[in-house]
Motif scaffolding. Structure first.
Motif, PDB file in Angstrom:
ATOM      1  N   GLY A 209       0.808  -1.206   0.000  1.00  0.00           N
ATOM      2  CA  GLY A 209       0.000   0.000   0.000  1.00  0.00           C
ATOM      3  C   GLY A 209       0.843   1.258   0.000  1.00  0.00           C
ATOM      4  N   ALA A 210       0.574   2.154   0.965  1.00  0.00           N
ATOM      5  CA  ALA A 210       1.256   3.446   1.013  1.00  0.00           C
ATOM      6  C   ALA A 210       2.735   3.314   1.329  1.00  0.00           C
ATOM      7  CB  ALA A 210       0.583   4.343   2.058  1.00  0.00           C
ATOM      8  N   GLU A 211       3.134   2.205   1.924  1.00  0.00           N
ATOM      9  CA  GLU A 211       4.546   2.013   2.255  1.00  0.00           C
ATOM     10  C   GLU A 211       5.410   1.807   1.014  1.00  0.00           C
ATOM     11  OE1 GLU A 211       5.160  -1.093   5.052  1.00  0.00           O
ATOM     12  OE2 GLU A 211       3.423  -0.558   6.270  1.00  0.00           O
ATOM     13  N   CYS A 212       4.795   1.474  -0.099  1.00  0.00           N
ATOM     14  CA  CYS A 212       5.541   1.156  -1.318  1.00  0.00           C
ATOM     15  C   CYS A 212       5.954   2.440  -2.027  1.00  0.00           C
ATOM     16  CB  CYS A 212       4.673   0.306  -2.246  1.00  0.00           C
ATOM     17  SG  CYS A 212       5.461  -0.114  -3.806  1.00  0.00           S
ATOM     18  N   GLY A 213       7.214   2.505  -2.431  1.00  0.00           N
ATOM     19  CA  GLY A 213       7.696   3.663  -3.155  1.00  0.00           C
ATOM     20  C   GLY A 213       8.924   3.321  -3.962  1.00  0.00           C
ATOM     21  N   PRO A 214       9.243   4.105  -4.989  1.00  0.00           N
ATOM     22  CA  PRO A 214      10.407   3.798  -5.832  1.00  0.00           C
ATOM     23  C   PRO A 214      11.727   3.895  -5.081  1.00  0.00           C
ATOM     24  CG  PRO A 214       9.506   5.956  -6.380  1.00  0.00           C
ATOM     25  CD  PRO A 214       8.537   5.315  -5.446  1.00  0.00           C
ATOM     26  N   ASP A 215      11.752   4.637  -3.941  1.00  0.00           N
ATOM     27  CA  ASP A 215      12.992   4.770  -3.192  1.00  0.00           C
ATOM     28  C   ASP A 215      13.169   3.701  -2.127  1.00  0.00           C
ATOM     29  OD1 ASP A 215      10.880   5.636  -1.675  1.00  0.00           O
ATOM     30  OD2 ASP A 215      11.923   7.368  -0.815  1.00  0.00           O
ATOM     31  N   ASP A 216      12.283   2.716  -2.100  1.00  0.00           N
ATOM     32  CA  ASP A 216      12.399   1.625  -1.123  1.00  0.00           C
ATOM     33  C   ASP A 216      13.703   0.870  -1.370  1.00  0.00           C
ATOM     34  OD1 ASP A 216      12.062  -0.988   0.206  1.00  0.00           O
ATOM     35  OD2 ASP A 216      10.002  -0.297   0.544  1.00  0.00           O
ATOM     36  N   GLU A 217      14.519   0.727  -0.326  1.00  0.00           N
ATOM     37  CA  GLU A 217      15.812   0.075  -0.507  1.00  0.00           C
ATOM     38  C   GLU A 217      15.666  -1.383  -0.922  1.00  0.00           C
ATOM     39  OE1 GLU A 217      16.818  -1.317   4.086  1.00  0.00           O
ATOM     40  OE2 GLU A 217      17.832   0.425   3.215  1.00  0.00           O
ATOM     41  N   ARG A 218      14.535  -2.009  -0.563  1.00  0.00           N
ATOM     42  CA  ARG A 218      14.300  -3.389  -0.995  1.00  0.00           C
ATOM     43  C   ARG A 218      14.152  -3.449  -2.507  1.00  0.00           C
ATOM     44  NH1 ARG A 218       9.271  -4.284   2.987  1.00  0.00           N
ATOM     45  NH2 ARG A 218       8.952  -2.174   2.197  1.00  0.00           N
ATOM     46  N   ARG A 219      13.491  -2.457  -3.060  1.00  0.00           N
ATOM     47  CA  ARG A 219      13.345  -2.410  -4.520  1.00  0.00           C
ATOM     48  C   ARG A 219      14.695  -2.193  -5.183  1.00  0.00           C
ATOM     49  NH1 ARG A 219      12.657   1.276  -8.828  1.00  0.00           N
ATOM     50  NH2 ARG A 219      11.261   0.442 -10.432  1.00  0.00           N
ATOM     51  N   GLY A 220      15.491  -1.278  -4.636  1.00  0.00           N
ATOM     52  CA  GLY A 220      16.793  -1.009  -5.232  1.00  0.00           C
ATOM     53  C   GLY A 220      17.671  -2.244  -5.269  1.00  0.00           C
ATOM     54  N   ARG A 221      17.685  -3.006  -4.180  1.00  0.00           N
ATOM     55  CA  ARG A 221      18.500  -4.225  -4.151  1.00  0.00           C
ATOM     56  C   ARG A 221      17.992  -5.253  -5.147  1.00  0.00           C
ATOM     57  NH1 ARG A 221      17.864  -3.843   1.510  1.00  0.00           N
ATOM     58  NH2 ARG A 221      16.565  -5.732   1.457  1.00  0.00           N
ATOM     59  N   ALA A 222      16.678  -5.436  -5.177  1.00  0.00           N
ATOM     60  CA  ALA A 222      16.111  -6.451  -6.066  1.00  0.00           C
ATOM     61  C   ALA A 222      16.330  -6.111  -7.531  1.00  0.00           C
ATOM     62  CB  ALA A 222      14.617  -6.621  -5.776  1.00  0.00           C
ATOM     63  N   VAL A 223      16.178  -4.833  -7.890  1.00  0.00           N
ATOM     64  CA  VAL A 223      16.381  -4.435  -9.286  1.00  0.00           C
ATOM     65  C   VAL A 223      17.853  -4.573  -9.657  1.00  0.00           C
ATOM     66  CG1 VAL A 223      16.211  -2.530 -10.936  1.00  0.00           C
ATOM     67  CG2 VAL A 223      14.367  -2.931  -9.312  1.00  0.00           C
ATOM     68  N   THR A 224      18.748  -4.311  -8.709  1.00  0.00           N
ATOM     69  CA  THR A 224      20.179  -4.512  -8.969  1.00  0.00           C
ATOM     70  C   THR A 224      20.462  -5.957  -9.341  1.00  0.00           C
ATOM     71  OG1 THR A 224      20.800  -2.732  -7.443  1.00  0.00           O
ATOM     72  CG2 THR A 224      22.494  -4.358  -7.977  1.00  0.00           C
ATOM     73  N   VAL A 225      19.937  -6.882  -8.545  1.00  0.00           N
ATOM     74  CA  VAL A 225      20.146  -8.304  -8.831  1.00  0.00           C
ATOM     75  C   VAL A 225      19.504  -8.675 -10.162  1.00  0.00           C
ATOM     76  CG1 VAL A 225      19.630 -10.651  -8.050  1.00  0.00           C
ATOM     77  CG2 VAL A 225      20.338  -8.907  -6.393  1.00  0.00           C
ATOM     78  N   TRP A 226      18.305  -8.148 -10.425  1.00  0.00           N
ATOM     79  CA  TRP A 226      17.602  -8.477 -11.666  1.00  0.00           C
ATOM     80  C   TRP A 226      18.389  -8.003 -12.883  1.00  0.00           C
ATOM     81  CZ3 TRP A 226      15.397  -5.505 -15.591  1.00  0.00           C
ATOM     82  CH2 TRP A 226      14.546  -6.184 -16.465  1.00  0.00           C
ATOM     83  N   LEU A 227      18.956  -6.802 -12.795  1.00  0.00           N
ATOM     84  CA  LEU A 227      19.745  -6.297 -13.916  1.00  0.00           C
ATOM     85  C   LEU A 227      20.969  -7.168 -14.169  1.00  0.00           C
ATOM     86  CD1 LEU A 227      19.569  -2.449 -13.279  1.00  0.00           C
ATOM     87  CD2 LEU A 227      18.652  -3.670 -15.269  1.00  0.00           C
ATOM     88  N   LEU A 228      21.597  -7.667 -13.123  1.00  0.00           N
ATOM     89  CA  LEU A 228      22.751  -8.547 -13.307  1.00  0.00           C
ATOM     90  C   LEU A 228      22.333  -9.883 -13.906  1.00  0.00           C
ATOM     91  CD1 LEU A 228      24.733  -7.744 -10.044  1.00  0.00           C
ATOM     92  CD2 LEU A 228      25.326  -7.079 -12.379  1.00  0.00           C
ATOM     93  N   GLU A 229      21.130 -10.342 -13.567  1.00  0.00           N
ATOM     94  CA  GLU A 229      20.617 -11.566 -14.203  1.00  0.00           C
ATOM     95  C   GLU A 229      20.360 -11.329 -15.686  1.00  0.00           C
ATOM     96  OE1 GLU A 229      20.475 -14.498 -13.225  1.00  0.00           O
ATOM     97  OE2 GLU A 229      20.176 -14.622 -11.060  1.00  0.00           O
ATOM     98  N   GLN A 230      19.820 -10.171 -16.016  1.00  0.00           N
ATOM     99  CA  GLN A 230      19.601  -9.846 -17.430  1.00  0.00           C
ATOM    100  C   GLN A 230      20.929  -9.730 -18.169  1.00  0.00           C
ATOM    101  OE1 GLN A 230      16.327  -9.864 -18.621  1.00  0.00           O
ATOM    102  NE2 GLN A 230      16.206 -10.611 -16.523  1.00  0.00           N
ATOM    103  N   ALA A 231      21.931  -9.171 -17.500  1.00  0.00           N
ATOM    104  CA  ALA A 231      23.252  -9.081 -18.112  1.00  0.00           C
ATOM    105  C   ALA A 231      23.822 -10.462 -18.371  1.00  0.00           C
ATOM    106  CB  ALA A 231      24.196  -8.287 -17.202  1.00  0.00           C
ATOM    107  N   ALA A 232      23.557 -11.407 -17.469  1.00  0.00           N
ATOM    108  CA  ALA A 232      24.025 -12.778 -17.674  1.00  0.00           C
ATOM    109  C   ALA A 232      23.366 -13.397 -18.902  1.00  0.00           C
ATOM    110  CB  ALA A 232      23.749 -13.628 -16.431  1.00  0.00           C
ATOM    111  N   LEU A 233      22.088 -13.083 -19.126  1.00  0.00           N
ATOM    112  CA  LEU A 233      21.418 -13.569 -20.332  1.00  0.00           C
ATOM    113  C   LEU A 233      22.052 -12.981 -21.585  1.00  0.00           C
ATOM    114  CD1 LEU A 233      17.656 -13.450 -19.269  1.00  0.00           C
ATOM    115  CD2 LEU A 233      19.124 -15.455 -19.455  1.00  0.00           C
TER     116      LEU A 233
END
Length: 751
Positions: A209-233
């Motif tokens: 809900g309201a706790e969700c935001g683009p600056d959430d550090e959980r999002r930043g970490r997860a997107v970092t890992v996801w981008l590295l997975e895409q780079a591996a592809l």
């Protein structure tokens, strides 16, 4: 530098394409989580229910995962683990400070980037042996998530509006307490193949809900890992820090630097520094000058996933062991020299190099395969347990036939080991594979093919020749080197001009550039007009060749509809009538899966003419030509035999394969038309390469070289790209890949 997959034309069934949509890309969708596209992610709810009865391919994949875990455990001893949520200290803290300094333009501390001293020359150490292959049932029982865990995850997915069909995958990926972890950090959904950041954002908004935001550090970490997975592809084993920060900014992460540092601190990713060599730098320096220059030496800061970092480190260790150790003395020097003297040219050079070294590279085209064949024959004569491994089953069959033609002596032990599973004895005797020590790389590692393993768990051989070496990714190459016993010899052979591996890394190219071992370049050119054409492409020239026997035919087309029509006409009528090659021995190759002239459209048109039917079982009928991809990166051409309650029954190069019905959609495609990556490592009597007008952006010199080089006797080119073909051959090389293997090798190889 792109962090997206370098091309989506090669995405196998069940392989996420990740990146921006391009011609031929698999559709992954861009809606928020809960859209129908997310449900197309690899796997299904039925996978968990039937996990107790897995296929041989699934067992192989899981066994290799267990082997990777063993490698990770061994490597974990090199560094103290970073506890989640704690601050870094010591070298790791210094490195983080250096990362910030590099990004801000300041001079990093010299101590952080001090180069390790070269390791002294050493004899081969006792390797840590991997366990014997695990039975499929045992692996399934130990890895399948519990039904209660799957149900708990399903409930969380439903609350967030995500497809509940993903529950088995989420439970398996996140492990124990997956539902609680997913509720606490909804962006963990990005760890599931096929899920994109915008979909995970929608899932997070529904849960937080309201706790969700683009600056959430959980999002930043997860997107970092996801981008590295895409780079591996896309083939990268790591990304340079500036490229990763730019990609994070594009994905809406407000503070990319903090996101990366959080991911490093939590142990989600690893950071590395590589000193860069300046062109023209003087090698000799005084001690005082050296200390001053070290402080100003440019560095490259990289970020990568632990999985690929450990694989590259393990591979570097294994290669260094081969290079620095003395091969087993299993034949006198006089015997080896006598065998070399009986050969000629580059074949003799190859024999002499293998006699004296543990690691040798061999380069050349199709004609050069006679040289590894001569090596295996000579090694067998000297009493060595010598085997060859190919990328796929077609290459295995072809090389086995070559061994027989060149007079390789029959070996009863090899006959028994190489016999295809599930075949009757008389059938095995009829195939050349049963009389030659040749396996596929996947079969060798899983234990389904090859000599088996000794009491220590190492491959029971003295010499291994790996053909199609450019197709080795870092994980597969690491498993191979870790599997070799002390004193064994390894020969990596292949054509460096073909497409690189589907998986991350460019092992063969990195080794050629590192020049750490003998390199033998074959001087045997591929013969005839086809050989002349392909050789020219390899050096950037698209030449017109004389083809009196219609070895090369160009068929111009104006649009997609005409391209499909002419392709079907060539396969069904023109090639059989003019060249004498039947449709079942003609392969169509096109740049992508999607689009008006992708593999889907071409296969539909070819099926209608060659094997029409209702497609009662997942769109397939008995007699359909197919390609089976049991794991990403492997493509097994075959034919449908029947379908029943067990699943879809295939025959792939003489081997019986049963694909469970819930896996058919994700792992089986029609195979009259393939992409170049699916075709690499195989050759056919006739090939039809289809180049529609919208394929220009997908073309490169390695792609054209690979596609044209699959033809043995005849090549037809359905040509609709005009000057884009010549431009691709002359001006578009392979896309660069970021890897760390050369840096890891340099301090371990003694001079």
């Amino acid at each position: 530098m792109s962090t997206e997959p370098e091309t989506t034309e090669d995405a196998e069934p069940g392989t996420p394409t990740g990146g921006a949509q391009t011609e031929g890309a698999e559709e992954t969708g861009s809606d928020a989580a809960g859209s129908g596209d997310v449900s197309k992610a690899e796997g299904s709810e039925g996978d968990a229910a039937d996990a107790g009865d897995v296929s041989e391919a699934e067992a192989e994949l899981r066994a290799q995962r267990l082997e990777r875990e063993r490698i990770e455990q061994r490597k974990a001893g090199k560094k103290a683990p970073i506890e989640a949520g704690t601050k870094l200290s010591g070298t790791a803290a210094d490195l983080l400070a250096a990362v910030r300094a590099v990004e801000s333009g300041e001079k990093p501390a010299a101590a952080v980037f001090a180069e390790p001293e070269p390791a002294p020359r050493r004899s081969a150490p006792e390797p840590v042996r991997r366990p014997q292959p695990v039975a499929a049932g045992a692996v399934a029982a130990s890895t399948a998530p519990a039904p209660a865990a799957v149900q708990a995850v399903r409930q969380v997915l439903g609350e967030g509006g995500a497809p509940e069909v993903l529950a088995p995958q989420v439970a398996a990926a996140l492990g124990e307490g997956a539902d609680e972890l997913l509720r606490a950090d909804p962006w963990q959904l990005l760890r599931i193949s096929g899920v994109r950041p915008e979909q995970a954002d929608g899932f997070a908004r529904a849960l937080l809900g309201a706790e969700c935001g683009p600056d959430d550090e959980r999002r930043g970490r997860a997107v970092t890992v996801w981008l590295l997975e895409q780079a591996a592809l896309a083939g990268h084993t790591a990304l340079e820090m500036p490229a990763l920060l730019a990609a994070l900014a594009q994905r809406g992460v407000p503070d990319p630097d903090s996101a990366v540092q959080d991911a490093i601190a939590e142990g989600d990713v690893l950071v590395f520094q590589d000193a860069l060599e300046e062109p023209g730098a003087a090698p000799a320096r005084t001690e005082e000058e050296g200390a001053e220059e070290d402080e100003e030496r440019p560095v490259r800061v990289l970020v990568g996933l632990e999985r690929y970092a450990l694989a590259e480190e393990s591979l570097a260790d294994g290669l260094a062991r081969l290079v620095n150790s003395v091969p087993k003395q299993d034949g006198s020097a006089e015997d080896w020299e006598r065998a070399a003297a009986a050969a000629r040219g580059s074949t003799a050079e190859l024999l002499r190099a293998v006699a004296a070294h543990g690691l040798v590279l061999h380069t050349g085209g199709e004609a050069s395969l006679t040289e590894p064949a001569a090596l295996l024959t000579a090694a067998h004569t000297l009493g060595l347990r010598a085997w060859a491994a190919t990328h796929g089953p077609i290459g295995r069959t072809r090389f086995a036939a070559l061994l027989r033609r060149t007079g390789h002596p029959a070996d009863p032990a090899a006959d028994q080991a190489a016999a295809l599973p599930g075949q009757a004895a008389e059938t095995a005797e009829a195939t050349p594979v049963a009389h030659a020590p040749v396996a596929t790389v996947a079969g060798l590692l899983s234990g389904a093919e090859g000599p088996g393993r000794d009491a220590d768990g190492a491959l029971d051989l003295d010499l291994l020749v790996v053909l199609d070496a450019p197709q080795l990714d870092v994980e597969t190459a690491a498993l191979l080197t870790e599997s070799l016993p002390d004193g064994a010899r390894l020969v990596l052979a292949g054509d460096p001009a073909v497409l690189w591996s589907v998986g991350p890394g460019r092992v063969f190219a990195d080794l050629l550039a590192a020049r750490i071992c003998p390199q033998i370049a074959s001087r045997q050119p591929d013969p005839g007009p086809l050989g002349e054409l392909v050789s020219g492409i390899g050096v950037g020239e698209l030449n017109q060749v004389e083809a009196p026997g219609k070895e090369v035919v160009i068929v111009p087309v104006r649009d997609a509809g005409e391209a499909v029509h002419r392709t079907v006409q060539l396969v069904v009528d023109s090639v059989p009538r003019a060249i004498g090659v039947p449709p079942e021995q003609t392969q169509v190759i096109t740049p992508g899966h999607g689009g008006a002239v992708g593999t889907r459209a071409l296969n539909a048109a070819l099926k209608e003419r060659l094997n029409p039917g209702p497609g009662r079982f997942g769109g397939f009928d008995p007699g359909d030509r197919v390609v089976h991809s049991p794991v990403p990166g492997r493509a097994l051409p075959g034919r449908v035999v029947k379908a029943d309650a067990e699943g879809l029954h295939l025959v792939c190069e003489g081997e019986d394969v049963v694909v469970p019905k819930e896996r058919v959609e994700h792992t089986v495609r029609h195979g009259w038309a393939l992409t170049a990556h699916q075709a690499v490592g195989s050759r056919w009597p006739a090939v039809v390469v289809v180049l529609p007008g919208d394929a220009a952006q997908a073309l490169s010199r390695p792609w054209v070289y690979t596609a044209f080089g699959r033809a043995d006797r005849h090549l037809s080119v359905v040509h609709g790209v005009e000057q884009a073909l010549a431009r691709a051959v002359a001006e578009v090389p392979a896309k660069p890949r970021t890897t760390r293997l050369p840096v890891l090798l340099s301090p371990q190889i003694s001079g």
